[in-house]
Scaffold this active site. Structure first.
Site, PDB file in Angstrom:
ATOM      1  CG  HIS A   1      -6.561   3.218   4.923  1.00  0.00           C
ATOM      2  ND1 HIS A   1      -6.674   2.637   3.681  1.00  0.00           N
ATOM      3  CD2 HIS A   1      -5.776   4.304   4.761  1.00  0.00           C
ATOM      4  CE1 HIS A   1      -5.990   3.345   2.796  1.00  0.00           C
ATOM      5  NE2 HIS A   1      -5.433   4.367   3.418  1.00  0.00           N
TER       6      HIS A   1
ATOM      7  CG  HIS B   1      -2.053  10.647  -2.856  1.00  0.00           C
ATOM      8  ND1 HIS B   1      -3.192  11.276  -2.404  1.00  0.00           N
ATOM      9  CD2 HIS B   1      -1.552   9.975  -1.782  1.00  0.00           C
ATOM     10  CE1 HIS B   1      -3.382  10.983  -1.126  1.00  0.00           C
ATOM     11  NE2 HIS B   1      -2.399  10.189  -0.721  1.00  0.00           N
ATOM     12  CD  GLU B   2       1.643   7.809  -1.482  1.00  0.00           C
ATOM     13  OE1 GLU B   2       2.224   8.230  -0.457  1.00  0.00           O
ATOM     14  OE2 GLU B   2       0.501   7.330  -1.452  1.00  0.00           O
TER      15      GLU B   2
ATOM     16  CG  HIS C   1       1.598  12.179   1.654  1.00  0.00           C
ATOM     17  ND1 HIS C   1       0.692  12.787   2.483  1.00  0.00           N
ATOM     18  CD2 HIS C   1       0.944  11.119   1.104  1.00  0.00           C
ATOM     19  CE1 HIS C   1      -0.474  12.098   2.432  1.00  0.00           C
ATOM     20  NE2 HIS C   1      -0.331  11.104   1.603  1.00  0.00           N
TER      21      HIS C   1
ATOM     22  CD  GLU D   1      -3.600  11.108   3.116  1.00  0.00           C
ATOM     23  OE1 GLU D   1      -3.370  10.859   1.921  1.00  0.00           O
ATOM     24  OE2 GLU D   1      -2.969  10.600   4.066  1.00  0.00           O
TER      25      GLU D   1
ATOM     26  CE1 TYR E   1      -5.783   8.828   2.239  1.00  0.00           C
ATOM     27  CE2 TYR E   1      -6.945   7.511   3.867  1.00  0.00           C
ATOM     28  CZ  TYR E   1      -5.773   7.858   3.224  1.00  0.00           C
ATOM     29  OH  TYR E   1      -4.603   7.239   3.568  1.00  0.00           O
TER      30      TYR E   1
ATOM     31  CG  HIS F   1      -1.998   1.082   1.041  1.00  0.00           C
ATOM     32  ND1 HIS F   1      -3.190   0.864   0.379  1.00  0.00           N
ATOM     33  CD2 HIS F   1      -1.996   2.386   1.393  1.00  0.00           C
ATOM     34  CE1 HIS F   1      -3.879   1.986   0.341  1.00  0.00           C
ATOM     35  NE2 HIS F   1      -3.180   2.926   0.949  1.00  0.00           N
ATOM     36  CB  ALA F   2       1.026   4.113  -2.349  1.00  0.00           C
TER      37      ALA F   2
HETATM   38  O1  X8Z Z   1      -4.315   5.314   0.975  1.00  0.00           O
HETATM   39  C1  X8Z Z   1      -4.295   6.170   0.113  1.00  0.00           C
HETATM   40  C2  X8Z Z   1      -2.967   6.684  -0.426  1.00  0.00           C
HETATM   41  C3  X8Z Z   1      -1.885   6.631   0.582  1.00  0.00           C
HETATM   42  S1  X8Z Z   1      -2.085   7.792   1.854  1.00  0.00           S
HETATM   43  C4  X8Z Z   1      -2.538   5.875  -1.621  1.00  0.00           C
HETATM   44  N1  X8Z Z   1      -5.466   6.623  -0.414  1.00  0.00           N
HETATM   45  C5  X8Z Z   1      -6.758   6.140   0.044  1.00  0.00           C
HETATM   46  C6  X8Z Z   1      -6.989   4.698  -0.340  1.00  0.00           C
HETATM   47  O2  X8Z Z   1      -6.217   4.154  -1.139  1.00  0.00           O
HETATM   48  O3  X8Z Z   1      -7.951   4.097   0.154  1.00  0.00           O
HETATM   49  C7  X8Z Z   1      -5.600   7.663  -1.431  1.00  0.00           C
HETATM   50  C8  X8Z Z   1      -7.068   7.736  -1.732  1.00  0.00           C
HETATM   51  C9  X8Z Z   1      -7.777   7.036  -0.606  1.00  0.00           C
HETATM   52 ZN    ZN Z   2      -1.845   9.742   1.216  1.00  0.00          ZN
END
Ligand code: X8Z
Ligand code: ZN
Length: 579
Positions: A478, A350-351, A354, A378, A488, A320-321
């Site tokens: 998450h 997106h990354e 950060h 975010e 988010y 997960h990024a």
């Molecule tokens: O988790 C993320 C990022 C890393 S902070 C890739 N996002 C959420 C997800 O993937 O559920 C970005 C959008 C929502």
């Molecule tokens: Zn993020």
């Protein structure tokens, strides 16, 4: 004048706390980086040990600082004391065994998630999340989609015992820290009365809900035409495996199914990137150049040496990024399993949002090296990604020719399938967890209540009846990794506020969706003024610096999508809306 006889002053109690927590935070960051890029029992144990030590020290300092006379402190020190209390998303339970166990339980869930595989029917190989996700986005075979969805979600049953125990322990900790439960701790991180947070959320949701329902109605209509009425009924909820994404949170991969391809359909960015043999690092370079075009400094060489851009073949990693500032200053890195696709091109931005935020606040004191609130963190990269317009792609040589305004609806539809579709999911994950933490949802109701919310907000239902062992929230990163999700939802509102404000800085007065701030240092300067504050000031001040307003506001999002909204209304016609 300083008298020559004056003694050097001793560090204040707040400075002592800050120095100790910084040292522990850096150590924990290193241990977590190693664990996430090399998942083994040992690295997980070591990371959990570091986390426990860090959390316990934070709790001890917070307790000590609570007992001192605040009138003796400067305003900056008072804010630092406030920050210590809510700096982390967990609180160490007083009971030592509980404090040891809590990070281990989270690590265990993350390990299960990171290594989960499933072999879809009639396939010879077990696939990881990336492989399964590829099928979800590319296949139009409802049986295969259902099988893949179900196979991934089987991990819930394995995660469930850890999750139940984690909820108990995390709540013990939160209560020892003076919060009602972990959800209350999370809601205390927004520079406002925690009881107000959900009201703010509700207000924003009401502003965007009609647009979501319209998009849902349009998608249902087209899916029903594409898959037939037995797979997608013309009324009622849509089954969750049909959205091209494991969680139904981004529907962008449905675009070809929804929008009849026109002769002017723009070139597919994925195709261009693949055909040119673009490497993951080159994809990241495009992102870096965007930020540099705004006047921000280039990334340090260590970023390129220490980041993880591709999934290693020889070990398990958490794919997960994420973006890290390991020494909380210059040692910035990202960790991703980059695939050469348009979607990943945007995730990279997106990354990097950060990363550039972290670099912008690196000179703040340690306790202020954070976002104005987590939704700001975010939103930064997503704001930049809103500027990835066809004109921008032409400018950087990724597209031969920008399509004319006749392509606007298709472009906006693609954006809505990602941004508008996300909103109810961004809201429901924590509305569900808040109730889990408060005890309003008992373990036996984890799964039914999860689907109640997915139905209520997203208008979705599970592909098949879920059995008593199912724990589908456990299929979301998450949830297993203890990362709050409301951030988010806020980010999806804020990014349009930032985009609108920055567009105005550049003198843009056309439609918002056509503006790219690429190559506009005046926009960069405004952005940087906000980023460099870190969390040293309450977030409304940071917001005001860029937008002139002090409230989160869904108006700019609605404005951005206005041309699409009337088009959607025409398409939906007299077909039903809602479920
Ligand atoms: O988790 C993320 C990022 C890393 S902070 C890739 N996002 C959420 C997800 O993937 O559920 C970005 C959008 C929502
Ligand atoms: Zn993020």
């Amino acid at each position: 004048m300083i008298s020559p006889k004056s003694k050097p002053s001793l560090p204040s109690i707040v400075e002592q706390a800050e120095a100790e927590l910084q040292a522990l935070g850096i150590e924990t960051g290193r241990a977590e980086w190693v664990r996430s890029t090399y998942v083994t029992t040992d690295t997980s144990e070591l990371a959990a040990l570091a986390e426990t030590r860090d959390l316990r020290a934070t709790a001890q300092w917070a307790r000590r600082l609570r007992s001192i006379d605040l009138t003796e402190l400067s305003p900056v020190e008072v804010r630092k004391c406030d920050r210590i209390r809510v700096a982390q998303v967990l609180w160490a339970p007083n009971d030592l065994r509980d404090a040891d166990e809590l990070p281990r339980r989270i690590s265990s869930m993350e390990g299960t998630y990171a290594t989960w595989h499933y072999r879809p029917r009639e396939q010879s190989e077990r696939l990881d999340l990336e492989g399964l996700s590829r099928i979800l986005s590319d296949s139009r075979n409802p049986e295969l989609l259902g099988d893949v969805w179900e196979g991934w979600h089987q991990l819930g049953a394995t995660i469930r015992p850890d999750f139940e125990r984690y909820v108990t322990l995390a709540n013990h900790g939160a209560r020892d820290g003076g919060f009602e439960d972990l959800g209350a701790l999370w809601r205390s991180r927004y520079d406002m009365d925690p009881r107000e947070v959900d009201r703010v959320v509700e207000g924003l949701w009401r502003e965007v809900e009609p647009l979501y329902r319209l998009l849902h109605a349009f998608v249902r209509l087209r899916l029903s035409e594409g898959y037939g009425k037995t797979v997608v009924r013309e009324v009622g909820p849509i089954r969750a495996h049909l959205f091209g994404n494991m969680w139904g949170q981004s529907w962008r991969s449905l675009l070809p199914l929804l929008s009849p391809s026109s002769p002017t359909a723009p070139q597919d960015l994925t195709k261009t990137l693949v055909e040119r043999g673009t490497s993951p690092a080159e994809m990241v370079r495009y992102g870096e150049r965007f930020f540099v075009s705004l006047g921000l400094p280039a990334l340090p060489s260590t970023f390129w040496e220490r980041s993880m851009f591709v999934r290693p073949q020889d070990r398990d990693v958490v794919c997960h990024a994420s973006a890290w500032a390991v020494d909380t200053r210059d040692d910035v890195r990202i960790k991703m399993c980059i695939e050469i696709t348009e979607e990943e091109f945007r995730v990279i931005h997106h990354e990097l949002g950060h990363t550039f935020y972290q670099l912008a606040y690196r000179d703040q004191p340690y306790l202020f090296r954070d976002g104005a609130h987590d939704g700001f963190h975010e939103a930064v990269g997503d704001t930049i990604a809103l500027s990835i317009t066809p004109e921008y792609l032409v400018q950087v040589g990724l597209l031969d020719q920008a399509p004319g305004p006749e392509n606007d609806i298709r472009f906006l539809l693609a954006q809505a399938l990602e941004k508008v579709a996300f909103l109810p999911f961004g809201l429901l994950v924590d509305r569900w967890r808040w109730k889990v933490f408060s005890g309003e949802i008992a373990p036996a109701d984890y799964n039914p209540s999860w689907w109640d919310l997915r139905l209520k907000y997203q208008g979705m239902e599970p592909p098949t009846e879920r059995g008593p062992e199912a724990f589908d929230a456990g299929g979301k990163y998450h949830v297993v990794a203890n990362v709050p999700y409301l951030r988010y939802f806020f980010a999806h509102i804020l990014q349009f506020q930032f985009h609108q404000a920055l567009a105005r800085r550049t003198g843009w007065d056309g439609p918002l969706h056509r503006c790219s701030i690429y190559g506009h240092p005046e926009a960069g300067e405004s952005l940087l003024s906000m980023l460099s504050l870190g969390s040293s000031r309450p977030w409304p001040e940071a917001l005001e610096l860029v937008t002139g307003g002090r409230m989160m506001d869904a108006g700019p999002l609605r404005e951005y999508f206005r041309p699409l909204e009337s088009w959607l209304r025409d398409q939906v016609g007299s077909a039903p809306i809602g479920w």
